[in-house]
Structures are given as C-alpha cells and as structure tokens.
Design a protein around this motif. Sequence first.
Motif, PDB file in Angstrom:
ATOM      1  N   CYS A  21       0.826  -1.206   0.000  1.00 29.93           N
ATOM      2  CA  CYS A  21       0.000   0.000   0.000  1.00 29.93           C
ATOM      3  C   CYS A  21       0.862   1.259   0.000  1.00 29.93           C
ATOM      4  CB  CYS A  21      -0.921   0.012   1.217  1.00 29.93           C
ATOM      5  SG  CYS A  21      -1.967  -1.450   1.367  1.00 29.93           S
ATOM      6  N   SER A  22       2.086   1.131  -0.482  1.00 33.00           N
ATOM      7  CA  SER A  22       3.001   2.271  -0.509  1.00 33.00           C
ATOM      8  C   SER A  22       2.593   3.268  -1.587  1.00 33.00           C
ATOM      9  CB  SER A  22       4.425   1.777  -0.777  1.00 33.00           C
ATOM     10  OG  SER A  22       5.332   2.851  -0.843  1.00 33.00           O
ATOM     11  N   HIS A  23       2.723   4.574  -1.278  1.00 36.43           N
ATOM     12  CA  HIS A  23       2.474   5.660  -2.241  1.00 36.43           C
ATOM     13  C   HIS A  23       1.034   5.654  -2.762  1.00 36.43           C
ATOM     14  CE1 HIS A  23       6.921   5.337  -2.497  1.00 36.43           C
ATOM     15  NE2 HIS A  23       6.875   6.646  -2.674  1.00 36.43           N
ATOM     16  N   ILE A  24       0.057   5.264  -1.974  1.00 40.44           N
ATOM     17  CA  ILE A  24      -1.328   5.294  -2.468  1.00 40.44           C
ATOM     18  C   ILE A  24      -2.073   6.531  -1.961  1.00 40.44           C
ATOM     19  CG2 ILE A  24      -1.409   2.764  -2.615  1.00 40.44           C
ATOM     20  CD1 ILE A  24      -3.167   2.801  -0.092  1.00 40.44           C
ATOM     21  N   LYS A  25      -1.349   7.428  -1.261  1.00 40.80           N
ATOM     22  CA  LYS A  25      -1.877   8.711  -0.800  1.00 40.80           C
ATOM     23  C   LYS A  25      -3.034   8.561   0.200  1.00 40.80           C
ATOM     24  CE  LYS A  25      -0.630  10.986  -5.134  1.00 40.80           C
ATOM     25  NZ  LYS A  25       0.627  11.486  -4.561  1.00 40.80           N
ATOM     26  N   PHE A  44       5.352   5.999   2.762  1.00 44.50           N
ATOM     27  CA  PHE A  44       5.164   7.161   1.883  1.00 44.50           C
ATOM     28  C   PHE A  44       3.686   7.448   1.613  1.00 44.50           C
ATOM     29  CE2 PHE A  44       9.419   5.585   0.928  1.00 44.50           C
ATOM     30  CZ  PHE A  44      10.166   6.746   1.067  1.00 44.50           C
ATOM     31  N   ASN A  45       2.908   7.549   2.671  1.00 48.31           N
ATOM     32  CA  ASN A  45       1.511   7.960   2.568  1.00 48.31           C
ATOM     33  C   ASN A  45       1.297   9.220   3.410  1.00 48.31           C
ATOM     34  OD1 ASN A  45      -0.040   6.031   0.817  1.00 48.31           O
ATOM     35  ND2 ASN A  45       0.918   4.537   2.193  1.00 48.31           N
ATOM     36  N   ASN A  46       0.049   9.550   3.684  1.00 47.57           N
ATOM     37  CA  ASN A  46      -0.288  10.777   4.416  1.00 47.57           C
ATOM     38  C   ASN A  46      -0.955  10.493   5.758  1.00 47.57           C
ATOM     39  OD1 ASN A  46       0.621  12.426   2.229  1.00 47.57           O
ATOM     40  ND2 ASN A  46      -1.314  12.021   1.164  1.00 47.57           N
ATOM     41  N   ILE A  47      -0.620   9.369   6.357  1.00 50.53           N
ATOM     42  CA  ILE A  47      -1.230   8.977   7.620  1.00 50.53           C
ATOM     43  C   ILE A  47      -0.687   9.860   8.746  1.00 50.53           C
ATOM     44  CG2 ILE A  47      -1.541   7.110   9.281  1.00 50.53           C
ATOM     45  CD1 ILE A  47      -1.185   5.144   6.942  1.00 50.53           C
ATOM     46  N   ASP A  65       5.292  -1.902   7.930  1.00 55.88           N
ATOM     47  CA  ASP A  65       6.196  -0.778   7.639  1.00 55.88           C
ATOM     48  C   ASP A  65       5.369   0.495   7.475  1.00 55.88           C
ATOM     49  OD1 ASP A  65       8.162   0.966   6.875  1.00 55.88           O
ATOM     50  OD2 ASP A  65       9.092  -0.398   5.423  1.00 55.88           O
ATOM     51  N   LEU A  66       5.549   1.435   8.426  1.00 57.85           N
ATOM     52  CA  LEU A  66       4.833   2.716   8.410  1.00 57.85           C
ATOM     53  C   LEU A  66       5.780   3.894   8.190  1.00 57.85           C
ATOM     54  CD1 LEU A  66       2.557   1.976  11.480  1.00 57.85           C
ATOM     55  CD2 LEU A  66       1.703   2.423   9.181  1.00 57.85           C
ATOM     56  N   SER A  67       6.993   3.628   7.750  1.00 56.49           N
ATOM     57  CA  SER A  67       7.983   4.698   7.631  1.00 56.49           C
ATOM     58  C   SER A  67       7.564   5.742   6.600  1.00 56.49           C
ATOM     59  CB  SER A  67       9.350   4.106   7.264  1.00 56.49           C
ATOM     60  OG  SER A  67       9.279   3.369   6.064  1.00 56.49           O
ATOM     61  N   PHE A  68       8.071   6.956   6.831  1.00 59.52           N
ATOM     62  CA  PHE A  68       7.832   8.093   5.944  1.00 59.52           C
ATOM     63  C   PHE A  68       6.348   8.437   5.819  1.00 59.52           C
ATOM     64  CE2 PHE A  68      11.924   6.317   4.719  1.00 59.52           C
ATOM     65  CZ  PHE A  68      12.730   7.441   4.790  1.00 59.52           C
ATOM     66  N   ASN A  69       5.681   8.477   6.958  1.00 61.14           N
ATOM     67  CA  ASN A  69       4.349   9.037   7.081  1.00 61.14           C
ATOM     68  C   ASN A  69       4.422  10.175   8.095  1.00 61.14           C
ATOM     69  OD1 ASN A  69       1.945   7.477   5.686  1.00 61.14           O
ATOM     70  ND2 ASN A  69       3.410   5.910   6.330  1.00 61.14           N
ATOM     71  N   PRO A  70       3.609  11.222   7.963  1.00 63.38           N
ATOM     72  CA  PRO A  70       3.658  12.353   8.920  1.00 63.38           C
ATOM     73  C   PRO A  70       2.852  12.070  10.181  1.00 63.38           C
ATOM     74  CG  PRO A  70       2.079  12.845   7.196  1.00 63.38           C
ATOM     75  CD  PRO A  70       2.702  11.519   6.821  1.00 63.38           C
ATOM     76  N   ILE A  71       3.145  10.966  10.855  1.00 64.51           N
ATOM     77  CA  ILE A  71       2.363  10.551  12.016  1.00 64.51           C
ATOM     78  C   ILE A  71       2.677  11.454  13.208  1.00 64.51           C
ATOM     79  CG2 ILE A  71       1.902   8.670  13.635  1.00 64.51           C
ATOM     80  CD1 ILE A  71       2.681   6.719  11.404  1.00 64.51           C
ATOM     81  N   ASP A  72       1.664  12.145  13.731  1.00 65.15           N
ATOM     82  CA  ASP A  72       1.876  12.993  14.909  1.00 65.15           C
ATOM     83  C   ASP A  72       1.062  12.543  16.113  1.00 65.15           C
ATOM     84  OD1 ASP A  72      -0.710  13.795  14.276  1.00 65.15           O
ATOM     85  OD2 ASP A  72      -0.089  15.688  13.374  1.00 65.15           O
ATOM     86  N   THR A  73       0.194  11.549  15.914  1.00 66.82           N
ATOM     87  CA  THR A  73      -0.617  11.045  17.030  1.00 66.82           C
ATOM     88  C   THR A  73      -0.612   9.527  17.019  1.00 66.82           C
ATOM     89  OG1 THR A  73      -2.076  12.976  16.912  1.00 66.82           O
ATOM     90  CG2 THR A  73      -2.871  11.059  18.142  1.00 66.82           C
ATOM     91  N   SER A  91      10.245   4.454  11.208  1.00 68.39           N
ATOM     92  CA  SER A  91      11.318   5.433  11.042  1.00 68.39           C
ATOM     93  C   SER A  91      10.855   6.602  10.178  1.00 68.39           C
ATOM     94  CB  SER A  91      12.542   4.756  10.399  1.00 68.39           C
ATOM     95  OG  SER A  91      12.229   4.239   9.130  1.00 68.39           O
ATOM     96  N   TYR A  92      11.389   7.781  10.492  1.00 66.42           N
ATOM     97  CA  TYR A  92      11.110   9.003   9.732  1.00 66.42           C
ATOM     98  C   TYR A  92       9.607   9.245   9.573  1.00 66.42           C
ATOM     99  CZ  TYR A  92      16.083   8.744   8.874  1.00 66.42           C
ATOM    100  OH  TYR A  92      17.439   8.683   9.049  1.00 66.42           O
ATOM    101  N   CYS A  93       8.941   9.165  10.711  1.00 67.53           N
ATOM    102  CA  CYS A  93       7.495   9.375  10.718  1.00 67.53           C
ATOM    103  C   CYS A  93       7.101  10.719  11.340  1.00 67.53           C
ATOM    104  CB  CYS A  93       6.798   8.249  11.503  1.00 67.53           C
ATOM    105  SG  CYS A  93       6.609   6.742  10.553  1.00 67.53           S
ATOM    106  N   GLY A  94       8.084  11.496  11.759  1.00 68.24           N
ATOM    107  CA  GLY A  94       7.752  12.758  12.392  1.00 68.24           C
ATOM    108  C   GLY A  94       7.258  12.612  13.818  1.00 68.24           C
ATOM    109  N   LEU A  95       7.488  11.450  14.431  1.00 66.89           N
ATOM    110  CA  LEU A  95       7.064  11.257  15.814  1.00 66.89           C
ATOM    111  C   LEU A  95       7.792  12.231  16.722  1.00 66.89           C
ATOM    112  CD1 LEU A  95       7.003   7.363  16.140  1.00 66.89           C
ATOM    113  CD2 LEU A  95       5.048   8.900  15.981  1.00 66.89           C
TER     114      LEU A  95
END
Length: 498
Positions: A21-25, A44-47, A65-73, A91-95
């Motif tokens: 489900c990578s890059h499916i926005k 690489f999604n917008n979760i 694998d949830l890396s490279f999502n802007p997860i803040d919660t 990794s690199y989720c903005g936590l």
Amino acid sequence: MATKKCLETVDAQYGGLHANCSHIKTSRVPEDLPDNTTTLDLTFNNIKTLYNNDFKYLTQLRYLDLSFNPIDTLQELSFHGLGSLLYLNMSYCGLYNAKHKVFGLGNLDILDVSGNSLSIINVTFFDEFPNLRTLRVSNAQLDNDFLAQNGLRIFSPLQKLENLDLSSNSLVFLPNDFFNSMVTLKVLNLANNNLITIPDVTQLVKLNSLYLNHNAITTLSHQTRDMLEKTNENNKKFKLHLWGNTFTCTCEEIPFLRWVEETDVDLDGSDYSCVESSGILTFTKAVYNQWTSFNRNCVSSFLLNLTIGGFGIITLTLIVAFVFLKNKMKLKLLLLRMIGKNIYPKKRDDFVYDAFIIYTDSISGWVCNELRNELETNRGIKLNLRDRDHIPGGSQADDLLEAIRDSWKIVLILTEEFLRSDLAYFAMCNCLSSVTLTTPQRLIVLIDHQTNITANLDFLLEAVNEDSILYVDLQHPLTIAFWDRISNVIKSKEGINI
C-alpha cells in the motif's frame, strides 16, 4: 485525489498475503485488507494519526512498515490485535517524543523508530516490548542529559535485546554502567556521535560488535583498554570499530599507541589518523614504524623535566610555581636552549595568512561581510575564510587542518550552533594542538554573549591567553575599539623572546 488500491501478492516468507500500500496517498489505514495479510507496506503515505483498533482484524500480520508518514498522534491501542507482529518500522514518521505507552506488541522482535524527534521518552515506554531483540533509534535527536539520567530504567525491560542502534544522536557522554543490564546484547552501535569516552561493556558477555566510528575519541585510557581486553576475553568474537576518530600521537599516549598495534582485540583497522603535538596529521602505524626515534624523544623530555624538578628548593616552591605559570613558554624555551636545542618562535612570514576564521553557517554572512570588511579591507589583515578560500565539496576536516597550518593566528568563534556541530570537538582539539612552543599565543577565541559556556569547555579556554579571549554580541554592530583590539591581537608577535 482518490487513494489507490493496495497491490496484493503471495507472501513467500510468512505464507499469507503481502499488501503493498506504498504511495497510495491514503490518510488512514485501509479497512478492506484481507484477514490473512501477513506483510503490510504503508510507506510514503499521508497517515497522520493511528487510531485505536486500526489493525484489530489483521491478527496474522507479521511485518508492518509505516515509515515516511507524517504521524503525529499515536493512540494507546493503535496496535491492538497485532499479537503476532514481529517487525515494526516507524522510522522518519515525524514522531515527537514517546510520552505514552502503546499496547498490543508483546511479541515484537524488531522495532525501528529512527529519524524521529525522541528527545523525551516515557520511562515505561518499552515495558510492553518484552520480546524485542532489535531496537533502532538512530538519528532520533535523543537528549543526552535525559538519556544519561533515565536510560537504565528505559531499557531495563528489554531483557532479550540483542541489537541496539543509538548512532547519529550527538551523544557526548553515557554513564559507565549504562549498558550493564543489557547482558544479551550482541551488537551495539554508537557511531556518528560525539562521545569522548567509552562506557563499560564488560557485562555484555555476548557482545560481538561495538561500533564507535566517527566520534570525538582522542585516546583510550588505561581503564578503558583493560575493560576492552576483558570484554574480548569474555567473547573471542568481539570486534571494536574505531575508524573515523582522530587520536592524539603524543608522548603521553605511548601506552595507547602500543596497545593499538599489539592488542588481541579485533579492531576494524590498525592504522588510524592521529595528530602529533605539533598539530601535524599522521597515522598511528607511521608513528609505530618510527617507534625508536619517537620513544627516545619522549624519554628525553621526561628525564629533562624530572631533572629540572630535582633542583627545586622547597622554600621557593610557591615562587617557582607562580613564575612558571606566568612564564611557562619562556621557561620551556630557555631550558631547551640550555641543552643545545635552539627552538625559536615562528614569524608571520612563515605563514600564508594572517588569520584563519573558524565559524558556522549561521554567522557566515557576518563573517564574510562585517568582519572581513573591518579586518581585511580597513586594517589590511589577510584572512582565510571557508566560504571564500576553500574549494566547495572537499573534506571539511582536511580543509580545516590545512588552513590551520597556513595561518599565523586562529580565530575560533564560539556560538551555540558551533558547539552543536559535528566538527566542534575535532576543530577545538586541533586548535589546541596548534598551540606549541613555537606558536604559544596562536589561538584567539571570540565568544558570543548568548553562548552557554559549559564546564567541558574549560580544557579549551584554560589554554588560551586571557587577552585572547573576547566576548562579543553578534546581534549588534561592534565598535571600532573592538576591531582595533582584535586587529592588534592578530598582528601581535608571540612575545616570548628571551
């Protein structure tokens, strides 16, 4: 834009379905995934939020694998139902920090939270990860003081941990007993930090690899060397990685230099870069290959100092001590000349530049404009400026060493950004190494008034003449009197003729 569908294939490793489900926005965890999904790639999604029970139906999931999502919660029951999960990459989720515990990951084997901002971690955060064997917390902006105070408690529940990665966190110090409870560790990665000492690892009887590459280690003390020898005795597979540190090749470090060549500890190399007392960059093997000459010079210096001390008169001890402290360089030169070694201070003509300015990007505009105009244009001082005189793309360390060798004086501008930079300790150590018998007043230090001068900077400031330490306010224009003063300090002779 509508989200795309996940691509589902057979998971050859775990026997179920692999959902790509990578890059499916998507901004949420898809709800229509098959129950027999064993591998899920959501990179690489917008979760932004992981809600409670987002994965409750994926009870067979092994790899997530949830890396490279802007997860803040991250809610406490976000991973509820993932009792079979073995691998989790966030990794690199903005936590931002890990202030709350999460549940449902009791069988997790590998966790990667690198590339986030985890300066604060709840001391009970890892209590719910009893089976974790690999933990990666690289480049996570860990707070050194917080980790030093709470690290033992934070990592104590990880009784099965075998691989710990704390690299690239700008760590300067870790308590000596920091890793004592992690007796199952096999790989410990502390590379790309600013460590100057090595914590005790003798309790880690299974440790195979200790990575200390690219730190600020300049030597290994007798106690540290004994500790490493004992660690090697406990596990003959133990390997120590030290490449990327610049050591000191001085008389005081003879035991360490011999140890590098003769130890039974498996090192990642036998030829490390090091700096001689004269400031010249060399290599440990080159020093060892000239061992007889190097050792003779060191023994001569030791016997000379011992002989001079033997002629001291007890009743004049305080006077001699006072005179020595005030005229240390003069006395050393005098004593050397008495035994026929004529050493004279270097002159300005021996160098290409009047001064090399060491600074960081945050004040490059001020240096290249106001400072250059006042010193070079108005007062005729020839400067070496990184942004003007160094070839772009080169090695910063090599450029710094070359500029130091070519410059009559060195002006080190201490700012908060400089002290946090990767090259700070390297630059300061080499500045100190440039202060020798022939250039005793070479270093000039400018300290921005907003800079917090900590105790670990005493080694630098104590080696600099008081007249060469100037406090400035870089937020406001400096006076003509200041520029005249620093100009005079740069132009001044070494002042040790005897």
